[in-house]
Design an enzyme around this catalytic site. Structure first.
Site, mmCIF file in Angstrom:
data_model
loop_
_atom_site.group_PDB
_atom_site.id
_atom_site.type_symbol
_atom_site.label_atom_id
_atom_site.label_comp_id
_atom_site.label_asym_id
_atom_site.label_seq_id
_atom_site.Cartn_x
_atom_site.Cartn_y
_atom_site.Cartn_z
ATOM 1 N N ASP A 11 -76.040 25.860 -0.607
ATOM 2 C CA ASP A 11 -76.581 26.929 -1.450
ATOM 3 C C ASP A 11 -75.867 28.234 -1.099
ATOM 4 O O ASP A 11 -76.438 29.134 -0.469
ATOM 5 C CB ASP A 11 -78.099 27.023 -1.251
ATOM 6 N N LYS A 33 -74.516 18.625 -0.730
ATOM 7 C CA LYS A 33 -75.301 18.744 -1.965
ATOM 8 C C LYS A 33 -74.920 20.010 -2.722
ATOM 9 O O LYS A 33 -74.972 21.109 -2.185
ATOM 10 C CB LYS A 33 -76.797 18.770 -1.630
ATOM 11 N N LEU A 62 -78.686 18.346 -10.219
ATOM 12 C CA LEU A 62 -78.847 19.093 -11.480
ATOM 13 C C LEU A 62 -80.242 18.920 -12.083
ATOM 14 O O LEU A 62 -80.568 19.580 -13.066
ATOM 15 C CB LEU A 62 -77.781 18.647 -12.500
ATOM 16 N N LYS A 63 -81.028 18.022 -11.541
ATOM 17 C CA LYS A 63 -82.414 17.792 -12.008
ATOM 18 C C LYS A 63 -82.512 17.777 -13.535
ATOM 19 O O LYS A 63 -83.222 18.572 -14.154
ATOM 20 C CB LYS A 63 -83.364 18.835 -11.412
ATOM 21 N N ASP A 66 -84.548 15.948 -20.238
ATOM 22 C CA ASP A 66 -84.411 16.186 -21.680
ATOM 23 C C ASP A 66 -84.650 14.861 -22.388
ATOM 24 O O ASP A 66 -85.034 13.877 -21.740
ATOM 25 C CB ASP A 66 -83.002 16.757 -21.971
ATOM 26 N N PRO A 68 -83.783 11.244 -23.986
ATOM 27 C CA PRO A 68 -82.848 10.263 -23.411
ATOM 28 C C PRO A 68 -81.407 10.420 -23.899
ATOM 29 O O PRO A 68 -80.467 10.350 -23.096
ATOM 30 C CB PRO A 68 -83.444 8.922 -23.865
ATOM 31 N N THR A 116 -91.897 20.090 -4.707
ATOM 32 C CA THR A 116 -92.777 20.466 -3.587
ATOM 33 C C THR A 116 -93.296 21.894 -3.746
ATOM 34 O O THR A 116 -94.189 22.311 -3.025
ATOM 35 C CB THR A 116 -92.033 20.324 -2.241
ATOM 36 N N GLY A 206 -80.473 22.500 4.585
ATOM 37 C CA GLY A 206 -79.634 23.627 4.167
ATOM 38 C C GLY A 206 -79.520 24.669 5.248
ATOM 39 O O GLY A 206 -78.706 24.558 6.173
ATOM 40 N N ARG A 207 -80.387 25.670 5.159
ATOM 41 C CA ARG A 207 -80.235 26.865 6.001
ATOM 42 C C ARG A 207 -80.215 26.643 7.511
ATOM 43 O O ARG A 207 -79.497 27.393 8.197
ATOM 44 C CB ARG A 207 -81.298 27.895 5.597
#
Ligand code: C5P
Length: 234
Positions: A11, A33, A62-63, A66, A68, A116, A206-207
């Site tokens: 990120d 990622k 990219l989650k 939409d 199909p 989450t 990540g961080r």
């Protein structure tokens, strides 16, 4: 030495930083990622930049969510970049998940169960009454039934999800913090060792790595701790 089952969340504010972090951590971890922000800012080139000359797996987060037909098209568009994982929202339904799976045979489609960031109250407002874990289990079963090969869930839910879907499905967990590390905005965290013991296969971190003074050394330290845990297990 086999790289540790960690996906480092890149990120980063810019492409150069993301590529630098990737080159520092790739000797120690299996995966990097790339999230929505980096991908939307720099486009497909970001994948080659973070992959560099290494064979590191890319997790394209990219989650997608939409109809199909649109998800199939979007999945095809990124499948040529050969990400090891691509995320879609399980809430998009079985036909949407299946469309993604069929559009990218060389990529593992990872279904995000429940974000989450959503509390039980938030879920009730959108019509998902009951404990979040019930929705997570339901969506996990639906996604696997539609062909998803991986699931994203919190470390708090990973044992329940494993019980629901059995072996053979890759469980990916964010919200992972080494003992003593700051939790930042992650509310429900577990140590890497705990998450693996509960059944996770790939830890998104990540961080604690990218925010440290030496991301390579931090990744190496977490990887070494995980290796010690797996060696001490019978
Ligand atoms: O820095 P940190 O370890 O908190 O990064 C976690 C990564 O996992 C971020 O890229 C974040 O967007 C992602 N993520 C998450 N929780 C989810 C899904 C994804 O933290 N439920």
């Amino acid at each position: 030495m086999t790289p540790a089952p960690i996906a480092v969340a890149l990120d980063a504010p810019d492409l150069e930083t993301a590529a630098r972090w990737a080159s520092l951590v790739t000797p120690h971890v299996s995966t990097v990622k790339v999230g929505l922000e980096l991908y939307l800012r720099y486009g497909p080139d970001v994948i080659a930049s973070v992959r560099g000359a290494s064979g590191v797996q890319v997790f394209l987060d990219l989650k997608l969510h939409d109809i199909p037909n649109t998800v199939a098209g979007a999945t095809k568009a990124v499948a040529r970049l050969k990400p090891a994982f691509l995320t879609v929202h399980a809430g998009g339904g079985a036909a949407m998940i299946r469309a993604a799976v069929e559009a990218a045979p060389q990529t593992r489609i990872a279904a995000v169960t429940v974000l989450t960031s959503l509390s039980e109250t938030d879920l009730a407002v959108i019509g998902l009454q009951g404990p979040p874990q019930d929705a997570v289990r339901r969506l996990a079963a639906l996604a696997v039934g539609a062909g998803a090969q991986a699931l994203v869930c919190s470390p708090m839910e990973v044992a329940a999800v494993r019980a629901e879907v059995g072996e053979g499905i890759t469980l990916i967990t964010p919200g992972v913090r080494p003992a003593g590390a700051a939790s930042q905005d992650q509310a429900r965290v577990a140590t890497p060792e705990r998450a693996l013991a509960d059944g996770a296969d790939l830890l998104v971190i990540g961080r604690p790595i990218t925010g440290s003074a030496d991301p390579g050394a931090s990744a190496a330290a977490i990887a070494a701790a995980l290796r010690r845990t797996s060696l001490s297990r019978p």
